[in-house]
Design a protein around this motif. Structure first.
Motif, PDB file in Angstrom:
ATOM      1  N   THR B 132       0.833  -1.216   0.000  1.00 54.97           N
ATOM      2  CA  THR B 132       0.000   0.000   0.000  1.00 54.97           C
ATOM      3  C   THR B 132       0.862   1.259   0.000  1.00 54.97           C
ATOM      4  O   THR B 132       0.457   2.281  -0.547  1.00 54.97           O
ATOM      5  N   LYS B 133       2.044   1.173   0.577  1.00 53.02           N
ATOM      6  CA  LYS B 133       2.909   2.341   0.604  1.00 53.02           C
ATOM      7  C   LYS B 133       3.524   2.597  -0.775  1.00 53.02           C
ATOM      8  O   LYS B 133       3.667   3.750  -1.178  1.00 53.02           O
ATOM      9  N   CYS B 134       3.889   1.536  -1.457  1.00 44.92           N
ATOM     10  CA  CYS B 134       4.618   1.680  -2.726  1.00 44.92           C
ATOM     11  C   CYS B 134       3.682   1.853  -3.925  1.00 44.92           C
ATOM     12  O   CYS B 134       4.097   2.404  -4.943  1.00 44.92           O
ATOM     13  N   ALA B 135       2.479   1.368  -3.824  1.00 41.61           N
ATOM     14  CA  ALA B 135       1.572   1.415  -4.973  1.00 41.61           C
ATOM     15  C   ALA B 135       1.342   2.836  -5.491  1.00 41.61           C
ATOM     16  O   ALA B 135       1.498   3.081  -6.688  1.00 41.61           O
ATOM     17  N   PRO B 136       1.023   3.801  -4.623  1.00 37.63           N
ATOM     18  CA  PRO B 136       0.812   5.168  -5.135  1.00 37.63           C
ATOM     19  C   PRO B 136       2.105   5.759  -5.701  1.00 37.63           C
ATOM     20  O   PRO B 136       2.098   6.397  -6.745  1.00 37.63           O
ATOM     21  N   ALA B 137       3.232   5.541  -5.027  1.00 38.96           N
ATOM     22  CA  ALA B 137       4.531   6.058  -5.477  1.00 38.96           C
ATOM     23  C   ALA B 137       4.828   5.597  -6.892  1.00 38.96           C
ATOM     24  O   ALA B 137       5.210   6.379  -7.757  1.00 38.96           O
ATOM     25  N   ARG B 138       4.628   4.308  -7.112  1.00 37.52           N
ATOM     26  CA  ARG B 138       4.944   3.768  -8.424  1.00 37.52           C
ATOM     27  C   ARG B 138       3.996   4.297  -9.488  1.00 37.52           C
ATOM     28  O   ARG B 138       4.376   4.579 -10.609  1.00 37.52           O
ATOM     29  N   ALA B 139       2.744   4.433  -9.088  1.00 37.46           N
ATOM     30  CA  ALA B 139       1.745   4.922 -10.040  1.00 37.46           C
ATOM     31  C   ALA B 139       2.088   6.344 -10.489  1.00 37.46           C
ATOM     32  O   ALA B 139       2.058   6.648 -11.675  1.00 37.46           O
ATOM     33  N   SER B 140       2.468   7.212  -9.539  1.00 41.28           N
ATOM     34  CA  SER B 140       2.767   8.604  -9.891  1.00 41.28           C
ATOM     35  C   SER B 140       4.067   8.704 -10.670  1.00 41.28           C
ATOM     36  O   SER B 140       4.232   9.580 -11.513  1.00 41.28           O
TER      37      SER B 140
END
Ligand code: MN
Ligand code: MN
Ligand code: ZN
Ligand code: ZN
Lengths: 144, 144
Positions: B132-140
């Motif tokens: 959950t922490k990495c998912a938004p980072a990677r998406a952006s």
DNA sequence: TATCATATTAGATATAATCTAAATTATTGA
DNA sequence: TCAATAATTTAGATTATATCTAATATGATA
């Protein structure tokens, strides 16, 4: 096997087809096994061209990043590498650490509540126990 | 939690309940996480008694051998350890290597032909993707 | 050909884990 | 009680695994 196919798969991933990189990929494809970096380094250097250890590690990392090679972690042992071919699961021997392929079959996904906001990319099965070589050894050890 | 329970589980496995060993086990049980040997060493030494690094590794190995602790291998990272509690599967983040628990559900066994003469002890599922922490980072990151 | 990005290299360095051999602590059973 | 034995701990050395550095080489492009 097909040298041209290896070249194409490297270049298709934006990687130059250097002799050292080719040698790593060709070795992984002809061996249908799970080799350590040390084994791969040794094998590609039995024949020319000589490749340094750093290059072997660099190339393995690049190939993994490109999705052409898979890195299999085994508790208490060095990482193992294999060319990505057909999907399959793994059996890992408790005693000798050997990694063996198990024919692929579909895996039921977890309830979406379990996954939450995570992004799920793949599901893989790991079987553990004793390989055919170790099973008899362990059984007889019990007898003594 | 229950100091007496930890003592009993150690002695039930033929291991003396030494302060150092107890500290490792107690830490793993109260943290419900997947810690590296270095983290465990550091944590049990924040309070007394001081435990050496060799002892931390020795004890982790003994506890794994006794079946009280589980060793989780993650590609490209140090081994992680957890107290064996309820059965569960694992999610491993592609980006940060974090290991998270996924609620247990039964896994269909492979055809007996796939297993051959191997002795199967357990089946475990590994899910991979982004936590959950990495998912938004990677998406952006993709957007840029 | 000149330029530039990519790749290789030896050796140094970093990280993870185990080994060694001496000292300590606990257990056993006269 | 106390000697004998076994299990455990320890600091530091060692091994194993992997990455980094910075100089050089190679290949693609214009
Ligand atoms: Mn495989
Ligand atoms: Mn877990
Ligand atoms: Zn085996
Ligand atoms: Zn993550």
């Amino acid at each position: 096997m097909d040298a041209e196919a290896i070249r194409r798969s490297l270049e298709g991933s934006g990687l130059r087809c250097t002799p050292q990189r080719y040698a790593v990929m060709a070795f992984l494809m002809e061996q249908n096994r799970h080799s350590t970096a040390a084994e791969i380094f040794e094998a590609v250097n039995r024949v020319d061209p000589r490749s340094s250890r750093a290059t072997t590690y660099n190339n393995l990392r690049d190939l993994v990043k490109a999705g052409l090679v898979r890195d299999v972690a085994v508790e208490g042992r060095a990482a193992r590498f294999e060319a990505k071919g057909m999907r399959h699961h793994h059996f890992i021997c408790d005693r000798c650490g050997k990694v063996e392929d198990i024919e692929w079959y579909d895996v039921p996904r977890p309830a979406s509540g379990s996954i939450g906001k995570r992004v799920l990319r793949e599901c893989e099965l790991i079987f553990r126990g004793l390989c055919t070589k170790c099973a008899p050894a362990r059984a007889s050890r019990k007898v003594s």
